[in-house]
Design an enzyme around this catalytic site. Structure first.
Site, PDB file in Angstrom:
ATOM      1  N   GLU B  80      -7.149  47.965 -61.148  1.00 63.23           N
ATOM      2  CA  GLU B  80      -7.958  48.948 -60.435  1.00 63.23           C
ATOM      3  C   GLU B  80      -7.904  48.674 -58.940  1.00 63.23           C
ATOM      4  OE1 GLU B  80     -11.749  47.770 -62.663  1.00 63.23           O
ATOM      5  OE2 GLU B  80     -12.502  48.255 -60.682  1.00 63.23           O
ATOM      6  N   CYS B 112     -11.463  47.595 -66.140  1.00 64.23           N
ATOM      7  CA  CYS B 112     -10.994  46.232 -66.417  1.00 64.23           C
ATOM      8  C   CYS B 112     -10.098  46.113 -67.641  1.00 64.23           C
ATOM      9  CB  CYS B 112     -12.185  45.284 -66.568  1.00 64.23           C
ATOM     10  SG  CYS B 112     -13.154  45.131 -65.066  1.00 64.23           S
ATOM     11  N   HIS B 234     -13.240  39.939 -72.694  1.00 64.64           N
ATOM     12  CA  HIS B 234     -13.350  40.265 -71.267  1.00 64.64           C
ATOM     13  C   HIS B 234     -14.522  39.482 -70.681  1.00 64.64           C
ATOM     14  CE1 HIS B 234     -13.324  42.190 -67.478  1.00 64.64           C
ATOM     15  NE2 HIS B 234     -14.498  42.766 -67.644  1.00 64.64           N
TER      16      HIS B 234
END
Lengths: 130, 348
Positions: B80, B112, B234
């Protein structure tokens, strides 16, 4: 930097491509049309190693305008195992730790930014071995 | 059989401690450290961006794969923080690796989870037989607004994976995706920094999607958490992935190896992929790894990897992820960090 000139330099700035004389073996970066050692005109494309030795260096305190935000920075001449010497910034190291003869490695970095609107230029810098 | 042929990571050497950021904004560092389970984060210097991180991670992956850049049929980068608004990061990376011109190239965005998206698609093309090798990269130089909670975590790093069919270091056993439209985190065009929905980023966003993807993947595989040696999720901070692991029934020990956030920060698209590289650095043939990414907006990709015999041969061919994370660090103060991250407005 003018995009067309930048694109022409990609092979050696991006991939460390060099030209090796097919007759005498001398290596050139960037490419040449005629070998200055033996006069031959045929070359093979090779890629330089990514480990180098620092031959000499200086600290730049008054840089060209496009590098103003990076000063002071170290500029080094490094020798590749293939015999070629190239000049580039030496980064990620304290100036006090710079020693001629030390081993460094090549890393892909952003070299300069053409203002807010121009292209981003990438190439090689030298960093400590990890 | 398809899977990972080579892998590599890259992390900048610069770090800033939570105390250094908290000092500037009058925040209570111990509560941030305790609450987010973060101690420090990586900081990209001005000459490091998603493209340069990707190239260095990919060079390590190619070396471990024993594959030349020219053999790559696809180069995909999930991020990103692509340096250009219009112009692919992937073309620069492909050119630097010698993958051009016979190569499919794309930049991915999904907050993400853009990195795991790239992995998902590269693996799919290999499985379909369209390409022999595909390069998938997740990397970011993450943005966090000054004084925002994100500033304590937003960091930089990348992981690269060469997907293929032969000489695997890890076979893919199962994968899945889970997504909904969830407005928990966003960045509008021309804005420097992302916005987030505070506590809404937790239960209805991160935990719903991570555990949703994980449960579906476990069901698909007919597996239980105890069937895996490692898990990686994550990691927007240190706290969330540990809690997600616990909610799913994984132990702290299974989660520790890939849990890098406390000293790396949140590398956004690089987060779970870099965690996977840290696991691959120490895993043994036969070990199974459970991985779930998360991207705001929102979605999660899940993968189950089984390590192959060749893994042991390539682990130390290049610098390991822990070496990149722990050695030769340079700590910067907030002023240097602000300069590096272009947070200083030069209004002249």
């Amino acid at each position: 930097m003018f995009p067309a000139r930048y694109a022409r330099e990609m092979p050696h700035r991006y991939r460390l491509e060099a030209h090796k004389c097919k007759q005498c073996g001398k290596v050139f970066v960037p490419r040449r049309e005629i070998c200055d050692k033996c006069g031959a005109t045929e070359f093979e494309v090779i890629r330089l190693s990514d480990r180098v030795k620092l031959v000499t260096y200086t600290i730049i305190h008054t840089p060209a305008s496009q590098f103003k935000d990076q000063s002071p920075y170290a500029l080094g001449i490094c020798e590749f195992p293939e015999g070629v010497r190239l000049t580039a910034q030496v980064v990620d190291i304290d100036f006090a730790d710079l020693k001629t003869g030390m081993d460094l490695q090549v890393e892909f970095r952003r070299i300069q930014t053409d203002g807010h609107e121009g292209i981003l230029s990438y190439g090689y810098k030298f960093v400590p071995v990890i | 059989m398809e899977g990972i042929v080579g892998y590599g990571a890259h992390i900048p050497r610069h770090r800033i401690k939570v105390e250094e950021i908290a000092k500037v904004w009058g925040a209570d560092a111990p509560s941030y450290k305790r609450g987010l389970q973060l101690r420090e984060k990586s900081v990209p210097p001005p000459d490091v961006d998603t493209i340069t991180l990707s190239v260095e991670a990919a060079k390590r992956a190619l070396k471990r794969a024993g594959v030349d850049g020219a053999q790559l049929g696809a180069v995909y980068i999930g991020s990103e923080s692509h340096p250009y608004a219009v112009k692919p990061s992937g073309t620069v990376v492909a050119e630097a690796l010698g993958a051009v011109p016979d190569c499919h190239c794309a930049d991915y965005e999904f907050a993400c989870k853009a990195g795991s998206e790239a992995m998902f698609v590269a693996m799919g093309l290999v499985k379909a037989g369209y390409i022999d090798y595909g390069l998938a990269i997740g990397g970011d130089t993450s943005q966090g607004a000054p004084s925002d909670a994100l500033e304590y975590s937003a960091s930089a790093g990348a992981a690269a994976f060469i997907m293929g069919r032969e000489n695997l270091v890890a076979e893919i056993e199962y994968s899945n995706s889970y997504m909904t439209d969830t407005p928990d985190f966003w960045r509008r065009e021309h804005e420097f920094y992302p916005q987030h929905a505070g506590r809404y980023t937790g239960e209805p966003a991160y935990f719903k999607h991570v555990t949703g993807a994980a449960k579906a993947l476990l069901k698909k595989a007919g597996a239980e958490p105890g069937d895996f040696q490692y898990c990686v999720f994550h990691q927007p901070n240190g706290k969330f992935p540990m809690r997600a692991a616990k909610m799913l029934g994984f132990t702290k020990e299974q989660n520790l190896t890939g849990w890098l956030a406390p000293t790396l920060g949140n590398t956004y698209s690089g987060a779970s992929p870099i965690g996977l590289t840290a696991i691959l650095d120490v895993a043994k043939p036969g070990d199974r790894i459970f991985m779930v990414s998360y991207g705001s907006g929102s979605g999660s990709d899940g993968f189950i990897w089984k390590c192959a015999d060749r893994l042991a041969e390539v682990q130390n061919l290049v610098a390991t992820t822990r070496t990149l994370l722990d050695e030769r660090l340079t700590y910067v103060d907030y002023g240097t960090y602000a300069k590096y991250r272009r947070k200083i407005l030069k209004n002249y």
